[in-house]
Structure formats: structure tokens, C-alpha cells
Scaffold this motif. Structure first.
Motif, mmCIF file in Angstrom:
data_model
loop_
_atom_site.group_PDB
_atom_site.id
_atom_site.type_symbol
_atom_site.label_atom_id
_atom_site.label_comp_id
_atom_site.label_asym_id
_atom_site.label_seq_id
_atom_site.Cartn_x
_atom_site.Cartn_y
_atom_site.Cartn_z
ATOM 1 N N SER A 174 0.280 -1.058 0.440
ATOM 2 C CA SER A 174 0.052 0.253 0.072
ATOM 3 C C SER A 174 0.667 1.573 0.075
ATOM 4 O O SER A 174 1.816 1.309 0.497
ATOM 5 C CB SER A 174 -1.029 -0.149 1.529
ATOM 6 N N PHE A 175 0.303 2.516 -1.044
ATOM 7 C CA PHE A 175 1.007 3.457 -0.625
ATOM 8 C C PHE A 175 0.257 4.977 0.009
ATOM 9 O O PHE A 175 -0.911 4.965 0.123
ATOM 10 C CB PHE A 175 1.229 3.836 -1.975
ATOM 11 N N TYR A 176 0.972 5.300 0.768
ATOM 12 C CA TYR A 176 0.692 6.536 1.818
ATOM 13 C C TYR A 176 1.172 8.239 1.458
ATOM 14 O O TYR A 176 2.587 7.585 0.775
ATOM 15 C CB TYR A 176 0.652 6.549 2.774
ATOM 16 N N LEU A 177 0.789 8.875 0.624
ATOM 17 C CA LEU A 177 1.526 10.020 0.729
ATOM 18 C C LEU A 177 1.399 11.163 1.858
ATOM 19 O O LEU A 177 0.417 11.500 2.624
ATOM 20 C CB LEU A 177 0.813 10.772 -0.406
ATOM 21 N N VAL A 178 2.388 11.485 1.583
ATOM 22 C CA VAL A 178 2.336 12.724 3.019
ATOM 23 C C VAL A 178 2.144 14.242 2.637
ATOM 24 O O VAL A 178 2.971 14.006 1.212
ATOM 25 C CB VAL A 178 3.721 12.304 4.099
ATOM 26 N N MET A 179 2.042 15.285 3.149
ATOM 27 C CA MET A 179 1.678 16.599 2.589
ATOM 28 C C MET A 179 1.317 17.058 3.930
ATOM 29 O O MET A 179 1.618 16.803 4.995
ATOM 30 C CB MET A 179 0.782 16.823 1.810
ATOM 31 N N ASN A 180 1.480 18.757 3.329
ATOM 32 C CA ASN A 180 1.540 19.599 4.653
ATOM 33 C C ASN A 180 0.839 20.556 4.506
ATOM 34 O O ASN A 180 0.063 19.943 2.838
ATOM 35 C CB ASN A 180 2.620 20.545 4.540
ATOM 36 N N PRO A 181 -0.297 21.285 4.693
ATOM 37 C CA PRO A 181 -1.699 21.960 4.638
ATOM 38 C C PRO A 181 -1.220 23.334 4.000
ATOM 39 O O PRO A 181 -1.560 24.418 4.957
ATOM 40 C CB PRO A 181 -1.984 22.176 5.612
ATOM 41 N N ASP A 182 -0.266 22.824 3.084
ATOM 42 C CA ASP A 182 -0.188 24.084 2.249
ATOM 43 C C ASP A 182 -0.617 24.296 0.727
ATOM 44 O O ASP A 182 -0.946 22.561 0.018
ATOM 45 C CB ASP A 182 1.124 24.585 2.786
ATOM 46 N N ASP A 183 -0.980 25.351 -0.215
ATOM 47 C CA ASP A 183 -1.363 24.929 -1.210
ATOM 48 C C ASP A 183 -0.762 24.555 -2.315
ATOM 49 O O ASP A 183 -1.048 23.061 -2.861
ATOM 50 C CB ASP A 183 -1.392 26.576 -2.037
ATOM 51 N N LEU A 184 0.759 24.155 -2.144
ATOM 52 C CA LEU A 184 1.805 23.335 -2.751
ATOM 53 C C LEU A 184 1.572 22.615 -2.539
ATOM 54 O O LEU A 184 1.761 21.918 -3.902
ATOM 55 C CB LEU A 184 3.229 24.036 -2.912
#
Ligand SMILES: Nc1ncnc2c1ncn2[C@@H]1O[C@H](COP(=O)(O)OP(=O)(O)OP(=O)(O)O)[C@@H](O)[C@H]1O
Ligand SMILES: [Mg+2]
Length: 328
Positions: free
Chosen positions: A216-226
Motif C-alpha cells: 500500500s501507498f501513503y502520501l505525506v503532505m503539509n497543509p499548504d497549497d503547493l
């Protein structure tokens, strides 16, 4: 044990992949699953997180049960390979030729595919030799190459298949010329080059299959537009390779000030939190995969006991994986 055996964490540079995959690995190990963390980060950040240095082979993470880690360094592998070729050539060429060949070799080394191919080869090795672990967690590299990496089994499989067809043809032509209409000996007894190509093809076949059935694949992101836009693109790219993103982890969410807090600092934080809320809302609306965890920004870098805190927050992923596998 529940869920897929192989879990990948991806995302752009600096969003928190190493932190999140280490914490997830810790959570998995605490639940009693023998867990191997695999990092491809040239900066050795996994070592930083656990304040211990790791190498190319799995090593026990000190002071944790059931947890092992390794750091793959593809740059070094490519460099070693290059060194080997150079040494061989040096004994055969004149000095001026050596310089010319060096330049050519360095250039070949710089091609973007070389890095990913070496990395993927190691991923396959790890996946194929992971019997002793219940779970393997991959902290993938921050380059755009991570996604291309996952498309490699297809590309390479096609490529190997073409080479194989050519090889069959040339073996046949060559031998028929020598022996007339009888069946070529090499086709009967096995051609070593063909055997190698077939072995490679089987490896990529294995990777292709494993990535679709047991990963399985998980993506990490930050709470910003980019970060949101990049995550959308990554989901689309994975989708093209027929790989589903199991969920999104939003990292570095700013903590809300208490309602009685006032002053410039508090109003700055409130405004910031409200902006981030909007982004998180947008992520819920626009992204297909579920947002499985939101992790607050800490003041300190995430190590030691803080890592266990983050691991608690990631327990939802393990729970989800467990549920999915029981309904599978
Ligand atoms: N929620 C958080 N709160 C505070 N610091 C954090 C948080 N998440 C990550 N960090 C810190 O931010 C830095 C970058 O995080 P991390 O190394 O996990 O990112 P990465 O995505 O793996 O980066 P790279 O793309 O360079 O591999 C680290 O020093 C880490 O401790
Ligand atoms: Mg990292």
C-alpha cells in the motif's frame, strides 16, 4: 498481523516522509509485527531519528523490540559499479583514451534512469528476501523519481522482453546458419544470456505483482497549497501505474491556541490555523484517498519519545490496514 506486507510512504522533499514512516514502523513493531524500515535517504535521516547509524543490511533498532532498519545508498552502488568498469578499462587502454572514456562513463552515470534503476533493483531484493519480516516500510526518496521508480517494473519488463526476442532471433539465425534445419543447440540446452534476461524479467514480474497485491501507498503532505497540488499530481501519476493510494497523512498542522489566549502571537496562530483548515478541507474535497491522519507540528525535531507520540497518531493506518485485509 493484518494489512499488506509492504507499505510505502511518498511525498515531496521535507514534508515529513522519514518522520512518518519511522513512526509508522515503530507503531507496527509495538503491535508485535516484525518490522523492517527501509530508507533511501542519502542524508541518513533514519539514523538521525533513532540516533543510531544504519547501513546497507538490516540492523536492529536499539531499545525497540521487533524493529530493524536499513539505509540503501544507490549513489554508492552506482559509483562502485562505475569504479569496477574503469579499473577493467584502465588495464586495456592508452592514457589519452582513458580520459575520453572516463568522461563518457561519468555522463552515463549522470543519466536520471541510472539512479532509479539501481534503487529499484535494491527494492526488489528487499521485497524478495523479506520472509523474516511481517512488514516492510519504505521511506522513499524525495525526488520525482519515486513515482517513476514504481513504473520501472513495466518499462524494464517490456525492455527485457524486447531484448529477449532479439536474442532468440540472433541465436536462431546464427545456429541455423551453422547447422542447417536442425533445432539450434543453444535453444535446446539453454543460452546463458537468454537465461539472465529471463531471470530479470521474472524479477520485474514479481515486483509488478507484489506492488499490486501486497503493497500500500501513503502520501505525506503539509497543509499548504503547493503541497496539495503536488499530492494531487502524485495520486494521478500512481493511478496511471494502476497503483492505489491508501491514504494521505497531513503533517505539520499548526496547533490552535486556547480560546482565552490573546495578543499578536495568538492571533497569528489563529489566522494560520484557519488557513490550514481551509487547505485540509480542500484536501478532503479534492483528493480521492482518505485523509488518515493529521499530525501536529512540534517545536522540536521528532526523535526519541516524541516519535512514540507520533506513532500513536498513526495507529489509525494500522487499524485501517487490518480492516481492509480482513474484508479482502
Ligand atoms: N510534525 C512535525 N513537527 C515538528 N518537526 C517535524 C514534524 N515532522 C517532521 N519534522 C522535522 O522536519 C524535518 C524534516 O522531516 P523529515 O526528515 O521527516 O522529512 P522528509 O520528507 O523525509 O525530508 P526529505 O525529503 O529531505 O527526505 C526533520 O527535522 C523532522 O524532525
Ligand atoms: Mg527523508
Amino acid at each position: 498481523m493484518g494489512g499488506t506486507r509492504f507499505v510505502f510512504f511518498g511525498g515531496k522533499g521535507g514534508v515529513g516522509k522519514t518522520t512518518v514512516s519511522s513512526a509508522f514502523g515503530l507503531d507496527s513493531a509495538r503491535a508485535g509485527d516484525r518490522t523492517l524500515l527501509v530508507s533511501t535517504d542519502p542524508a541518513h535521516s533514519t539514523g538521525d531519528v533513532f540516533e543510531q547509524s544504519f547501513g546497507d543490511d538490516p540492523q536492529r533498532v536499539e531499545s525497540y523490540e521487533n524493529l530493524w532498519a536499513m539505509e540503501i545508498d544507490p549513489e554508492r552502488e552506482i559509483a562502485d559499479h562505475l569504479q569496477g568498469i574503469k579499473r577493467k578499462l584502465n588495464s586495456q587502454l592508452s592514457a589519452s583514451m582513458i580520459n575520453e572514456v572516463d568522461v563518457q562513463l561519468e555522463m552515463a552515470h549522470q543519466t536520471p534512469g541510472a539512479y532509479e534503476a539501481a534503487l529499484f533493483d535494491r527494492f526488489i531484493d528487499v521485497m524478495a528476501n523479506a520472509e523474516e519480516y511481517d512488514r516492510v516500510v519504505f521511506d522513499t526518496s524525495p525526488t520525482g523519481g519515486t513515482l517513476r521508480l514504481l513504473s520501472l517494473p513495466e518499462l524494464l519488463r517490456d525492455w527485457v522482453e524486447q531484448l529477449r526476442a532479439k536474442r532468440m532471433q540472433s541465436v536462431e539465425l546464427y545456429e541455423r546458419a551453422a547447422i542447417g534445419k536442425r533445432e539450434p543447440r543453444r535453444m535446446r540446452e539453454g543460452d546463458p544470456i537468454l537465461a539472465r534476461l529471463e531471470e530479470r524479467r521474472d524479477r520485474f514480474e514479481f515486483a509488478h505483482e507484489t506492488l499490486r497485491t501486497d503493497a500500500s501507498f501513503y502520501l505525506v503532505m503539509n497543509p499548504d497549497d503547493l503541497s496539495l497540488r503536488e499530492t494531487e499530481r502524485a495520486i494521478d501519476a500512481l493511478d496511471e501505474y494502476d497503483l492505489d493510494v491508501g491514504g494521505i497523512v497531513i503533517n505539520r498542522v499548526t496547533p490552535e491556541p486556547e480560546s482565552h489566549e490573546e495578543g499578536r502571537g495568538a492571533s497569528y496562530l489563529r489566522e494560520r490555523c484557519s488557513k490550514e483548515r481551509d487547505r485540509i478541507e480542500a484536501a478532503h474535497d479534492r483528493l480521492e484517498p482518505p485523509i488518515v491522519a493529521e499530525i501536529e507540528a512540534r517545536v522540536e525535531e521528532i526523535r526519541g519519545p516524541l516519535l512514540a507520540d507520533v506513532a500513536d497518531e498513526l495507529d489509525v493506518i494500522r487499524a485501517e490496514e487490518r480492516d481492509q485485509s480482513s474484508t479482502r
